[in-house]
Motif scaffolding. Structure first.
Motif, short mmCIF file in Angstrom:
data_model
loop_
_atom_site.label_atom_id
_atom_site.label_comp_id
_atom_site.label_asym_id
_atom_site.label_seq_id
_atom_site.Cartn_x
_atom_site.Cartn_y
_atom_site.Cartn_z
N ILE A 108 -2.49 1.91 15.42
CA ILE A 108 -3.35 1.10 14.56
C ILE A 108 -4.59 1.90 14.09
O ILE A 108 -5.11 1.68 13.00
CB ILE A 108 -3.75 -0.24 15.25
N ASP A 109 -5.03 2.85 14.94
CA ASP A 109 -6.16 3.71 14.55
C ASP A 109 -5.80 4.50 13.30
O ASP A 109 -6.57 4.56 12.34
CB ASP A 109 -6.49 4.71 15.66
N LEU A 110 -4.62 5.10 13.33
CA LEU A 110 -4.23 5.93 12.18
C LEU A 110 -3.87 5.05 10.98
O LEU A 110 -4.18 5.39 9.83
CB LEU A 110 -3.05 6.84 12.59
N LEU A 111 -3.22 3.93 11.25
CA LEU A 111 -2.82 3.04 10.15
C LEU A 111 -4.04 2.59 9.34
O LEU A 111 -3.94 2.37 8.13
CB LEU A 111 -2.08 1.82 10.72
N SER A 112 -5.18 2.47 10.00
CA SER A 112 -6.37 1.97 9.30
C SER A 112 -6.83 2.90 8.18
O SER A 112 -7.65 2.52 7.36
CB SER A 112 -7.51 1.77 10.31
N PHE A 113 -6.30 4.13 8.15
CA PHE A 113 -6.68 5.07 7.09
C PHE A 113 -5.81 4.91 5.84
O PHE A 113 -6.05 5.54 4.83
CB PHE A 113 -6.57 6.52 7.60
N PHE A 114 -4.75 4.10 5.91
CA PHE A 114 -3.82 4.00 4.78
C PHE A 114 -4.03 2.73 3.97
O PHE A 114 -4.50 1.72 4.49
CB PHE A 114 -2.37 4.06 5.30
N ASN A 115 -3.68 2.85 2.68
CA ASN A 115 -3.71 1.69 1.78
C ASN A 115 -2.63 1.90 0.72
O ASN A 115 -1.66 2.61 0.98
CB ASN A 115 -5.12 1.55 1.17
N GLN A 116 -2.80 1.33 -0.45
CA GLN A 116 -1.77 1.45 -1.48
C GLN A 116 -1.89 2.75 -2.29
O GLN A 116 -1.05 3.05 -3.13
CB GLN A 116 -1.84 0.26 -2.45
N GLN A 117 -2.93 3.50 -2.03
CA GLN A 117 -3.16 4.76 -2.73
C GLN A 117 -2.40 5.88 -2.00
O GLN A 117 -2.68 6.12 -0.82
CB GLN A 117 -4.68 5.05 -2.69
N PRO A 118 -1.46 6.58 -2.68
CA PRO A 118 -0.72 7.62 -1.97
C PRO A 118 -1.66 8.72 -1.47
O PRO A 118 -2.57 9.14 -2.19
CB PRO A 118 0.24 8.18 -3.04
N GLN A 119 -1.44 9.15 -0.24
CA GLN A 119 -2.28 10.22 0.30
C GLN A 119 -1.53 11.03 1.37
O GLN A 119 -0.58 10.53 1.98
CB GLN A 119 -3.56 9.65 0.90
N ARG A 120 -2.00 12.25 1.58
CA ARG A 120 -1.39 13.12 2.58
C ARG A 120 -1.94 12.75 3.97
O ARG A 120 -3.05 12.25 4.08
CB ARG A 120 -1.68 14.58 2.26
N ILE A 121 -1.12 13.05 4.98
CA ILE A 121 -1.53 12.67 6.34
C ILE A 121 -2.44 13.73 6.96
O ILE A 121 -3.44 13.41 7.60
CB ILE A 121 -0.28 12.45 7.24
N LYS A 122 -2.06 15.01 6.78
CA LYS A 122 -2.76 16.08 7.50
C LYS A 122 -4.28 16.10 7.30
O LYS A 122 -5.02 16.32 8.26
CB LYS A 122 -2.17 17.44 7.11
N PRO A 123 -4.78 15.92 6.07
CA PRO A 123 -6.24 15.97 5.91
C PRO A 123 -6.99 14.96 6.78
O PRO A 123 -8.13 15.21 7.15
CB PRO A 123 -6.45 15.68 4.41
N ILE A 124 -6.32 13.85 7.13
CA ILE A 124 -6.99 12.86 7.99
C ILE A 124 -7.32 13.53 9.32
O ILE A 124 -8.45 13.41 9.84
CB ILE A 124 -6.11 11.61 8.22
N PRO A 174 6.35 13.67 -2.47
CA PRO A 174 6.39 14.61 -1.35
C PRO A 174 5.07 14.65 -0.59
O PRO A 174 4.00 14.88 -1.18
CB PRO A 174 6.69 15.96 -2.01
N GLU A 175 5.16 14.35 0.71
CA GLU A 175 4.02 14.37 1.65
C GLU A 175 2.93 13.36 1.32
O GLU A 175 1.82 13.45 1.85
CB GLU A 175 3.41 15.78 1.72
N ASN A 176 3.22 12.41 0.46
CA ASN A 176 2.23 11.39 0.12
C ASN A 176 2.72 10.02 0.61
O ASN A 176 3.83 9.62 0.30
CB ASN A 176 1.98 11.34 -1.39
N TYR A 177 1.87 9.33 1.34
CA TYR A 177 2.28 8.09 2.00
C TYR A 177 1.39 6.92 1.61
O TYR A 177 0.20 7.09 1.37
CB TYR A 177 2.23 8.27 3.52
N ILE A 178 2.01 5.74 1.58
CA ILE A 178 1.23 4.51 1.38
C ILE A 178 1.61 3.50 2.45
O ILE A 178 2.63 3.65 3.13
CB ILE A 178 1.45 3.88 -0.02
N LEU A 179 0.80 2.48 2.56
CA LEU A 179 1.05 1.40 3.51
C LEU A 179 2.21 0.56 3.00
O LEU A 179 2.26 0.22 1.82
CB LEU A 179 -0.24 0.55 3.56
N THR A 180 3.15 0.21 3.88
CA THR A 180 4.26 -0.66 3.47
C THR A 180 3.86 -2.12 3.67
O THR A 180 2.80 -2.40 4.25
CB THR A 180 5.50 -0.39 4.34
#
Lengths: 488, 322
Positions: free
Chosen positions: B4-20, B74-80
């Motif tokens: 849940i800590d990591l999930l809190s950084f995601f939203n509908q905007q695609p973003q890479r995980i590593k920079p977090i 590629p390498e970009n994730y959003i919240l489902t």
């Protein structure tokens, strides 16, 4: 110089433990000394006293950060303020300060990796070092189960630093390991060896066979209910330590904590503090707990899972009975233990493919916190080639396996355990077997043994008063109330 | 790190995980800073410097495996949708930073150690306890607290005064997530102190969230000391050397910016500073990101280096974020 007077002046003791005085005398004469003293027999004093008497810096090389911290705390509690540790956890600004003012300290604890840094060697080279101490000196021996490649460089560092005297200290070294320590440090000819007996006559050595984990848990509860507190229960897994601690607390209502390497520094400090001040009488721990723990009245050490070598066993049960009073070391054995221990041996060592991957691109593994990779990093930074590392790790694995087999033989043997322990370390048993020695084979009636040793309590109300604490239930209190508890 | 800590950084905007991860541990590269700014988590800079990469990666893998986040490019994730639901259900376990901004705060860990040790020393002194394991082993921290303690201990009311000052600070903390109760519960003193596990049970926050709450509380203290130091003389005396906030822009980038401000073209700055032109451009990107006074118009007239798509694109992104 009257050493007894100095001892009384600095530490308030009247007499030395066996071996201490001889070691100190040699250190003060400028000799190189190898001291083998059992856990709990005052190894630290062997460098603390000469360090204070010489009025020159004492450098102590120590393998573990937690051990360094414990020793720094101990010395500071004894009133020595010029004591400091230098290792990777110390902030950069503080490291700079320490190196700039190193001549003002009496004791400097340092890890072998930090000692090898050019800025550290340069700072130390410019001052006159009285005593160079290699603590846990068996880590330098490839024949020892705790071999640390970074210790191999100590011979070189010692030559650079040119200390007045050198002290190698260990609690566990067979004659073969002793010879290897001196060989690796280039001191085989000139060093004096002071070897004291590993025997701790006030600790009864007990082994108990149980059919399975369920029976072990039940028997543990029975023992904890009736054995004199405080004590430590050792586990080979963090999860088991946590589970059993919780179980003891819930079923027996005894304040019990768990302690392992994954806890935060804050929690470790808190648990140690509570154990030392009798707020928690029972600790369920992995081998991360104990180094440097100087609690005199520990009455029992139970190995819920058997350790994997004589060396670990001796170190761990040696934490009991430091006040010289009757104590007991109980080791549980189940048929499944042998396999479990064998698996654990391999788990801490890197595989051949991991070694190859690491050596191809060491930078890729810079941020990983795996135990096997940590060991590899140590080998790599010691400048060893990949093939050498592979050979050394194979030898280390075989050594560990042999140590395990030997120790398992001890556990199941039907003869005097104290005799076997002394034999392993190449010593003569000081006492002949009697009722307070060991269980001879397996103990079928632990409670009877406890009664015989005067370590039996009818129930918790008979436990020492200072240890009878209620379990604190965590609940949120208003901050103003907490402040009042702290300061009023 | 809990999922849940990591999930809190995601939203509908695609973003890479590593920079977090890199922002959390404080790895300072333009690309990390830019990702942090773009995705609104740059204030988490160095908020978890000891977080292990293996732990982070393991948590990220769990989010992907459990379909709480999904890859859109590629390498970009959003919240489902599932992730959004999970977040709704578990958000009470998470504390999001409100005050702390990692690029603009002093070393809060030192402040934490100084304060924790001062509380422990005073509490044990009040109760006549002389033997205890200090909460900090750092030499400079112990020395500072020792001096502070020696200075005040002659005053018979010093513990009361210290308590009053702590109360003044704790009373200013927000109440929604019991910040003050939590902060007080983390202090260790004479027979007082809770383990991290107990604190988790008590406050229902993940360990990382507890750490974030602590950072926010300490940031609040630093701000208070800067604004109302006369109300907290003892705490100010204890922490005054530690509350200095360094310039977030690196010294080298500051030098480049100074020359840039004097009107030098980029090629001249590079020659004068004996640095590669690409380094000069990195410095300007850093300044543009971290200082809102940066003059983008001026860049057009002073940039005489060969065109670089990397530089232009990043500068444009920064400008759009302003």
């Amino acid at each position: 110089m009257n050493l007894e007077q100095e001892l009384a002046h600095y530490f308030g003791f009247k007499t030395f433990h066996p071996g201490q005085k001889a070691i100190i005398e040699h250190a003060l004469k400028g000799d190189a000394v190898l001291g083998v003293l059992p856990t709990g027999s005052g190894k630290s004093l062997c460098y603390q006293l000469p360090g204070l008497v010489m009025h020159r810096l004492t450098v102590i090389v120590s393998p573990l950060i937690s051990l360094m911290q414990d020793q720094v705390i101990q010395l500071r509690q004894q009133g020595q303020s010029k004591v400091v540790a230098l290792n990777s956890t110390v902030r950069k600004a503080e490291q700079t300060y320490i190196l700039q003012h190193v001549k003002d300290f009496d004791f400097l604890f340092v890890s072998p990796e930090t000692l090898g840094r050019s800025d550290v060697l340069l700072a130390l080279k410019q001052i006159s070092i009285g005593l160079f101490v290699i603590d846990e000196a068996h880590c330098i021996s490839q024949w020892g189960v705790d071999f640390r490649p970074s210790y191999l460089q100590l011979r070189h560092y010692r030559q650079i630093l040119k200390p007045y005297s050198t002290l190698m200290l260990t609690a566990t070294a067979t004659p073969k390991v002793q010879a290897d320590i001196l060989d690796k440090l280039g001191l085989i000819k000139q060093a004096v060896r002071i070897i004291t007996n590993v025997d701790r006559p006030n600790i009864f050595l007990d082994t108990v066979k149980v059919a399975d984990d369920e029976q072990r848990q039940q028997l543990l509860q029975t023992i904890i209910k009736h054995i004199t507190w405080p004590g430590i229960i050792y586990f080979s897994s963090r999860q088991a330590a946590e589970e059993v601690a919780l179980q003891l607390q819930q079923t027996l209502h005894i304040p019990t904590a768990f302690y392992h390497g994954a806890l935060s520094n804050r929690d470790r400090q808190l648990i140690q503090q509570r154990f030392m001040t009798n707020q928690i009488p029972i600790i369920c721990a992995t081998n991360a707990f104990g180094m440097g723990i100087n609690k005199k009245n520990i009455r029992f050490v139970i190995h819920y899972h058997a350790p994997s070598s004589f060396e670990s066993y001796l170190q761990e049960f040696g934490r009991a009975g430091r006040d010289g009073k009757q104590s007991i070391a109980i080791t549980f054995i189940t048929p499944a233990d042998a396999g479990l221990q064998a698996n654990l041996l391999a788990s801490g060592l890197p595989s051949t493919s991991m070694i190859q991957m690491f050596y191809n691109e060491p930078r890729l593994f810079a941020h990983t916190d795996d135990q096997a990779l940590e060991l590899l990093r140590d080998f790599y930074s010691s400048g060893l080639e990949m093939t050498q590392v592979q050979q050394m790790l194979t030898a280390k694995y075989q050594e560990k396996q042999a140590a395990l087999t030997e120790f398992q033989r001890y556990l199941s043997a039907a003869t005097c355990k104290r005799q076997l322990l002394s034999d392993y370390f190449g010593q003569k048993a000081v006492h002949s077997h009697d009722d307070t020695c060991c269980c001879l084979g397996q103990d079928e009636a632990v409670l009877t043994t406890l009664k015989k040793l005067n370590l039996y309590q009818r129930d918790s109300t008979q436990q020492p008063r200072s240890l009878q604490k209620a379990i604190e239930t965590p609940k949120v209190v208003h901050w103003q109330q907490t402040l009042k508890q702290l300061f009023e | 790190m809990d999922k849940i800590d990591l999930l809190s950084f995601f939203n509908q905007q695609p973003q890479r995980i590593k920079p977090i991860f890199y922002v959390l541990i404080g790895k300072r590269t333009i690309s990390n800073l830019l990702a942090g700014r773009r995705n609104h988590y740059l204030n988490y800079f160095r908020a978890a410097p000891t977080l292990a990469q293996t732990t982070f990666n393991r948590t990220a893998d769990v989010l992907i495996q459990e379909a709480l986040i999904t890859e859109t490019a590629p390498e970009n994730y959003i919240l489902t949708v599932k992730g959004k639901q999970y977040w709704q259900d578990k958000r009470a376990y998470v504390y999001r930073l409100k005050k702390y901004d990692g690029l603009f705060v002093p070393d809060l860990d030192v402040i934490d150690q100084l304060l924790g040790l001062a509380v422990q020393v005073t509490s044990n002194f009040v109760h006549g306890q002389t033997h205890y394991i200090p909460v900090s082993n750092a030499w400079l921290v112990q020395r500072r607290v020792q001096h502070w303690f020696r200075h005040y201990k002659r005053n018979p009311d010093f513990a009361q005064q210290f308590m009053t000052e702590l109360a003044f600070w704790l009373a200013q903390l927000p109440t929604a997530q019991a910040n003050a109760d939590y902060m007080a519960a983390t202090f260790q003193g004479y027979q007082v102190g809770w383990s991290d596990l107990a604190l988790t049970d008590m406050f229902g926050l993940t360990p990382l969230s507890q750490h974030f709450m602590r950072l926010d509380n300490l940031t609040n203290l630093v701000q208070l000391l800067k604004q109302k130091q006369q109300a907290l003389p003892m705490i100010y005396m204890l922490l005054k050397q530690a509350i200095y906030t360094p310039n977030p822009i690196s010294i080298s980038a500051q030098k480049t910016w100074l020359l840039f401000g004097q009107g030098y073209p980029l090629s001249r700055i590079a020659a004068r500073r004996h640095l590669k032109p690409s380094t000069i451009r990195e410095h300007l990107l850093e300044v543009a990101l971290l200082n809102d006074q940066f003059d983008f118009k001026r860049l057009i007239s002073q940039d005489d280096l060969p065109a670089s798509a990397y530089f232009t694109e990043r500068m444009k992104s920064i400008q759009e974020m302003e």
